[in-house]
Design a protein around this motif. Structure first.
Motif, PDB file in Angstrom:
ATOM      1  N   PRO A   6       7.667  10.602   2.679  1.00  0.00           N
ATOM      2  CA  PRO A   6       6.288  11.028   2.981  1.00  0.00           C
ATOM      3  C   PRO A   6       5.311  10.599   1.881  1.00  0.00           C
ATOM      4  O   PRO A   6       5.701  10.359   0.739  1.00  0.00           O
ATOM      5  CB  PRO A   6       6.385  12.552   3.056  1.00  0.00           C
ATOM      6  CG  PRO A   6       7.612  12.904   2.287  1.00  0.00           C
ATOM      7  CD  PRO A   6       8.543  11.736   2.382  1.00  0.00           C
ATOM      8  N   ARG A   7       4.045  10.544   2.250  1.00  0.00           N
ATOM      9  CA  ARG A   7       2.988  10.157   1.303  1.00  0.00           C
ATOM     10  C   ARG A   7       2.978  11.064   0.078  1.00  0.00           C
ATOM     11  O   ARG A   7       2.769  10.603  -1.036  1.00  0.00           O
ATOM     12  CB  ARG A   7       1.611  10.206   1.982  1.00  0.00           C
ATOM     13  CG  ARG A   7       1.422   9.174   3.059  1.00  0.00           C
ATOM     14  CD  ARG A   7       0.103   9.372   3.784  1.00  0.00           C
ATOM     15  NE  ARG A   7      -1.020   8.949   3.000  1.00  0.00           N
ATOM     16  CZ  ARG A   7      -1.533   7.718   2.999  1.00  0.00           C
ATOM     17  NH1 ARG A   7      -0.988   6.805   3.761  1.00  0.00           N
ATOM     18  NH2 ARG A   7      -2.563   7.420   2.258  1.00  0.00           N
ATOM     19  N   CYS A  34       5.707   3.994   1.935  1.00  0.00           N
ATOM     20  CA  CYS A  34       6.270   5.134   2.669  1.00  0.00           C
ATOM     21  C   CYS A  34       7.152   4.651   3.814  1.00  0.00           C
ATOM     22  O   CYS A  34       8.259   5.169   4.014  1.00  0.00           O
ATOM     23  CB  CYS A  34       5.158   6.012   3.230  1.00  0.00           C
ATOM     24  SG  CYS A  34       4.232   6.921   1.990  1.00  0.00           S
ATOM     25  N   ASP A  35       6.670   3.683   4.560  1.00  0.00           N
ATOM     26  CA  ASP A  35       7.444   3.127   5.673  1.00  0.00           C
ATOM     27  C   ASP A  35       8.720   2.458   5.162  1.00  0.00           C
ATOM     28  O   ASP A  35       9.785   2.614   5.746  1.00  0.00           O
ATOM     29  CB  ASP A  35       6.610   2.115   6.463  1.00  0.00           C
ATOM     30  CG  ASP A  35       5.456   2.766   7.214  1.00  0.00           C
ATOM     31  OD1 ASP A  35       5.471   4.010   7.385  1.00  0.00           O
ATOM     32  OD2 ASP A  35       4.537   2.032   7.611  1.00  0.00           O
ATOM     33  N   THR A  56       0.856  -1.179   0.000  1.00  0.00           N
ATOM     34  CA  THR A  56       0.000   0.000   0.000  1.00  0.00           C
ATOM     35  C   THR A  56       0.901   1.240   0.000  1.00  0.00           C
ATOM     36  O   THR A  56       2.120   1.138   0.174  1.00  0.00           O
ATOM     37  CB  THR A  56      -0.895   0.029   1.245  1.00  0.00           C
ATOM     38  OG1 THR A  56      -0.049   0.136   2.399  1.00  0.00           O
ATOM     39  CG2 THR A  56      -1.776  -1.211   1.339  1.00  0.00           C
ATOM     40  N   VAL A  57       0.292   2.412  -0.153  1.00  0.00           N
ATOM     41  CA  VAL A  57       1.056   3.658  -0.111  1.00  0.00           C
ATOM     42  C   VAL A  57       1.743   3.782   1.246  1.00  0.00           C
ATOM     43  O   VAL A  57       2.929   4.106   1.329  1.00  0.00           O
ATOM     44  CB  VAL A  57       0.143   4.885  -0.383  1.00  0.00           C
ATOM     45  CG1 VAL A  57       0.886   6.176  -0.118  1.00  0.00           C
ATOM     46  CG2 VAL A  57      -0.386   4.840  -1.805  1.00  0.00           C
ATOM     47  N   LYS A  58       1.022   3.500   2.320  1.00  0.00           N
ATOM     48  CA  LYS A  58       1.602   3.603   3.660  1.00  0.00           C
ATOM     49  C   LYS A  58       2.776   2.641   3.824  1.00  0.00           C
ATOM     50  O   LYS A  58       3.825   3.020   4.367  1.00  0.00           O
ATOM     51  CB  LYS A  58       0.550   3.330   4.729  1.00  0.00           C
ATOM     52  CG  LYS A  58       1.101   3.463   6.145  1.00  0.00           C
ATOM     53  CD  LYS A  58       0.073   3.113   7.186  1.00  0.00           C
ATOM     54  CE  LYS A  58       0.559   3.273   8.599  1.00  0.00           C
ATOM     55  NZ  LYS A  58       1.935   3.029   8.884  1.00  0.00           N
ATOM     56  N   GLU A  59       2.611   1.409   3.365  1.00  0.00           N
ATOM     57  CA  GLU A  59       3.692   0.431   3.474  1.00  0.00           C
ATOM     58  C   GLU A  59       4.922   0.870   2.683  1.00  0.00           C
ATOM     59  O   GLU A  59       6.050   0.713   3.148  1.00  0.00           O
ATOM     60  CB  GLU A  59       3.213  -0.948   3.015  1.00  0.00           C
ATOM     61  CG  GLU A  59       2.215  -1.568   3.957  1.00  0.00           C
ATOM     62  CD  GLU A  59       1.523  -2.792   3.385  1.00  0.00           C
ATOM     63  OE1 GLU A  59       1.081  -3.632   4.186  1.00  0.00           O
ATOM     64  OE2 GLU A  59       1.407  -2.903   2.149  1.00  0.00           O
ATOM     65  N   SER A  83      -7.093   2.698  -6.045  1.00  0.00           N
ATOM     66  CA  SER A  83      -6.049   2.752  -5.027  1.00  0.00           C
ATOM     67  C   SER A  83      -4.707   2.374  -5.641  1.00  0.00           C
ATOM     68  O   SER A  83      -4.641   1.495  -6.496  1.00  0.00           O
ATOM     69  CB  SER A  83      -6.351   1.770  -3.889  1.00  0.00           C
ATOM     70  OG  SER A  83      -7.547   2.126  -3.245  1.00  0.00           O
ATOM     71  N   LYS A  98      10.965   5.234   3.725  1.00  0.00           N
ATOM     72  CA  LYS A  98      11.166   6.362   4.654  1.00  0.00           C
ATOM     73  C   LYS A  98      10.929   7.696   3.934  1.00  0.00           C
ATOM     74  O   LYS A  98      11.713   8.636   4.035  1.00  0.00           O
ATOM     75  CB  LYS A  98      12.577   6.351   5.257  1.00  0.00           C
ATOM     76  CG  LYS A  98      13.018   5.040   5.836  1.00  0.00           C
ATOM     77  CD  LYS A  98      12.431   4.833   7.207  1.00  0.00           C
ATOM     78  CE  LYS A  98      13.062   3.655   7.938  1.00  0.00           C
ATOM     79  NZ  LYS A  98      12.543   2.375   7.598  1.00  0.00           N
ATOM     80  N   TYR A 148       2.956   9.827  -3.843  1.00  0.00           N
ATOM     81  CA  TYR A 148       1.909  10.204  -4.794  1.00  0.00           C
ATOM     82  C   TYR A 148       2.483  11.016  -5.958  1.00  0.00           C
ATOM     83  O   TYR A 148       2.118  10.807  -7.117  1.00  0.00           O
ATOM     84  CB  TYR A 148       0.803  10.994  -4.097  1.00  0.00           C
ATOM     85  CG  TYR A 148      -0.150  10.131  -3.319  1.00  0.00           C
ATOM     86  CD1 TYR A 148      -0.955   9.200  -3.959  1.00  0.00           C
ATOM     87  CD2 TYR A 148      -0.251  10.236  -1.941  1.00  0.00           C
ATOM     88  CE1 TYR A 148      -1.834   8.388  -3.263  1.00  0.00           C
ATOM     89  CE2 TYR A 148      -1.126   9.439  -1.223  1.00  0.00           C
ATOM     90  CZ  TYR A 148      -1.916   8.514  -1.890  1.00  0.00           C
ATOM     91  OH  TYR A 148      -2.777   7.723  -1.184  1.00  0.00           O
TER      92      TYR A 148
END
Length: 76
Positions: free
Chosen positions: A33-34, A27-28, A22-25, A54, A31, A38
């Motif tokens: 930012p979202r 990003c993590d 996912t986008v969050k995964e 998505s 390291k 994007y």
């Protein structure tokens, strides 16, 4: 994040599962930012999949993309 190996009982073969991040995964993992993720996906600078509106990122595509980002220092 290693790929999982799955035994397919129907055809008696072994295949690798390529997880979708996912986008969050992502990003993590990177390291970042979202907004950066994007922006990069919108500019088609990072490999992504649009799945019912998505964004998803194939792990092996991201690995390959990262390898292509490497800069060789001191190479002739």
């Amino acid at each position: 994040m290693p790929l999982e190996v799955v035994q397919d009982q129907t055809y008696n073969t072994t295949s690798k599962i390529d997880p979708l991040l996912t986008v969050k995964e992502l990003c993590d993992f990177l390291k970042k930012p979202r907004s950066w993720v994007y922006q990069m996906s919108h500019r088609k600078r990072i490999p992504c999949i649009k799945l019912q509106g998505s964004l998803r990122f194939r792990y092996t595509d991201i690995e390959t993309w990262l390898k292509n980002q490497e800069v060789g220092y001191g190479d002739p």
